[in-house]
Design an enzyme around this catalytic site. Structure first.
Site, PDB file in Angstrom:
ATOM      1  N   SER A 151      28.872 -41.378  -3.876  1.00 20.02           N
ATOM      2  CA  SER A 151      28.745 -42.869  -3.457  1.00 20.02           C
ATOM      3  C   SER A 151      29.655 -42.968  -2.100  1.00 20.02           C
ATOM      4  CB  SER A 151      29.161 -43.656  -4.438  1.00 20.02           C
ATOM      5  OG  SER A 151      30.577 -43.512  -4.644  1.00 20.02           O
ATOM      6  N   LYS A 152      29.445 -44.335  -1.623  1.00 20.19           N
ATOM      7  CA  LYS A 152      30.207 -44.682  -0.414  1.00 20.19           C
ATOM      8  C   LYS A 152      31.712 -44.062  -0.384  1.00 20.19           C
ATOM      9  CE  LYS A 152      27.550 -47.400   2.254  1.00 20.19           C
ATOM     10  NZ  LYS A 152      27.153 -47.025   3.770  1.00 20.19           N
ATOM     11  N   ARG A 153      32.268 -44.281  -1.658  1.00 22.44           N
ATOM     12  CA  ARG A 153      33.466 -43.778  -2.107  1.00 22.44           C
ATOM     13  C   ARG A 153      33.826 -42.331  -1.162  1.00 22.44           C
ATOM     14  NH1 ARG A 153      35.350 -42.389  -6.465  1.00 22.44           N
ATOM     15  NH2 ARG A 153      33.296 -42.466  -7.369  1.00 22.44           N
ATOM     16  N   GLY A 191      33.060 -40.890   1.320  1.00 22.64           N
ATOM     17  CA  GLY A 191      32.694 -41.047   2.798  1.00 22.64           C
ATOM     18  C   GLY A 191      31.439 -41.390   3.176  1.00 22.64           C
TER      19      GLY A 191
END
Ligand code: GLU
Length: 485
Positions: free
Chosen positions: A244-246, A248
């Site tokens: 996910s966006k977490r 990067g």
């Protein structure tokens, strides 16, 4: 076998998630390998969250990756009437029933079930209503949802990646297929569309397996033969949770902004769950088409190894012709304020040499900016650790001053002549060549490492080299004069 037709069905979320890009690639490869068609469907029924700009991001990202589609995209938001027809058909053939329960009642029952540790399934209140009441409700035009009647038994399908999977129907609720406002619910829309688009193989992330059981029940209820299914392994971040966006970048555009080449990204995501089986890692799209098969997809979740992507990108950078790299670097150099479009076009030879000098050392296009700043500006600081090491000692300023003077005399400022001159100065001053080489590099670039010093000097040109060495001499003398605080 009948015609191969596959699709991806992204919801416009404002970006093309890396998982969807991988699904797109596998579908596209499968279509291209088998002379089939690759289609797009935009699942934009959530009108609050979709806009033409968000859809455009999806199209642009796919085009950037080189994944072209064969028919005009289908938009779910334009197909509500079609879904309604199918929902009505389910009612007509007795496979589905109306439900008048209010959201509040449903919620209360659900909470009660959970409190009593029962599965929170719909209790068929409306299915069991006396016919008379049902008729009255319909006549009154009370808003009604439509629920599929999920009979006892179990549902099984043979997944082309995962193998045979079975689920007990008692674990599947009588799920809603159309809301009381008449709008179709996700699974019905997917089934209707895949059927009408004549999709032969549904290839998508394995987070959709539980939907697949519901969809198969719908196909059967509608009397339609389901397509084949192939569920792809999840893509996990390095901490083994879903990408996910977490972690990067999760969007395709993030990677291009970071300086990943599309060839590298496509190659890298192809290996997230698939391999050609011959140990080959670097492959063009054409090579992938030749060796792609669903059988070679590994059902085990794939881990997104960022370092491997960077390594692969470096391999592609080295393979790229220099003139293409110059063009690819344009936006990065302009954005960093290091060069204008005009400069790049008019100093083409300079740009080609710049790229040639640095490409061995760059894993990302942005590395050219960070590692090559000094080719475009005099405005840089000296690496502090490098300065402490190479700008120290009583004779260094004098040695550099002597070098600057000697360089001024070099008639043809080419790497061999520059090297000869530097060695001559070192000899005369009784120091080893490297005692001059390291400080000179630092003086010219602010860095302690970089491409061949003499080639770099040739490209920078005499004037700039001499001026920068003198600037370093000044820096060394003034910082030696001011005791550090
Ligand atoms: N809209 C779904 C998604 O973005 C597509 C699922 C499917 O391919 O059926 O995950």
């Amino acid at each position: 076998m009948s015609e191969i037709r596959v699709r991806i069905a992204p919801s416009p979320s404002g970006y093309l998630h890396i998982g969807t890009a991988r699904a797109a690639l596998f579908n596209w490869l499968f279509a291209r390998r088998n002379g089939g068609k690759f289609l797009l469907r935009i699942e934009d029924t959530d009108t609050d969250r979709s806009s033409p700009e968000m859809v455009k991001v999806i199209f642009d990202s796919l085009k950037w990756l080189g994944l072209d589609w064969d028919e005009p995209p289908v938009f779910q938001s334009q197909r509500y009437d079609i879904y309604r027809k199918y929902a009505a058909k389910l009612i007509e053939n007795g496979k589905a029933y109306y439900c008048w329960c209010s959201p509040e009642t449903l919620k209360r029952k659900q909470e009660q079930a959970l409190a009593e540790k029962r599965p929170p399934r719909y209790d068929r209140t409306c299915f069991n209503l006396p016919e008379e009441i049902k008729k009255q409700n319909l006549e009154k035009g009370l808003p009604a949802a439509i629920r599929l009647f999920v009979a006892e038994g179990s549902t099984t399908f043979d997944d082309l990646v995962v193998g045979r999977i079975t689920r007990e129907n008692k674990d599947i609720d009588d799920f809603v297929v159309a809301r009381s406002d008449g709008r179709a619910v996700y699974n019905l829309a997917v089934v209707v569309d895949d059927h009408e688009m004549r999709i032969s193989h549904v290839i998508r992330g394995n987070d959709h397996i539980s939907n697949t059981f519901k969809q198969i029940l719908l196909y059967r209820a509608l009397g339609i033969e389901p397509p084949h299914f192939a569920h792809l392994p999840l893509i996990l971040g390095e901490d083994r949770s879903k990408m996910s966006k977490r972690h990067g970048a999760a969007a395709v555009t993030d990677y291009s902004r970071e300086g990943i080449l599309k060839e590298a990204l496509v190659n890298f995501i192809a290996l997230l769950g698939w391999s050609p089986g011959d140990g080959k890692e670097i492959m063009s799209l054409d090579e992938m088409i030749k060796s792609f098969s669903l059988e070679r997809i590994n059902p085990t979740n794939a881990v997104f190894d960022m370092n491997k992507l960077y390594w692969m990108n470096g391999e592609y950078i080295r393979k790229k012709p220099d003139h293409e790299l110059v063009d690819l670097l344009r936006p990065f150099l302009v954005e960093a304020g290091l060069a204008t479009q005009l400069f790049i076009s008019s100093r083409w030879e300079y740009m080609m040499k710049f790229v040639g000098l640095l490409k061995e050392r760059c894993r990302l296009l942005t590395d050219f900016v960070t590692l090559g700043r000094y080719f475009f500006t005099d405005d840089f600081d000296y690496d502090p650790a490098g300065a402490a090491k190479h700008f120290a000692g009583p004779t260094i300023a004098d040695n550099l001053e002597a070098l600057a003077r000697a360089l001024e005399e070099v008639a043809s400022f080419e790497s061999a002549q520059i090297e000869g001159k530097l060695r001559e100065v070192a000899d005369k001053r009784g120091v080893k060549a490297k005692e001059l080489i390291h400080p000179t590099r630092l003086a010219l670039s602010g860095m302690t490492m970089g491409p061949s010093l003499f080639e770099m000097m040739e490209l920078l040109g005499k004037e700039r080299c001499v001026a920068r060495i003198r600037r370093a001499v000044h820096f060394i003398r003034t910082s030696a004069a001011e005791p550090s605080k």
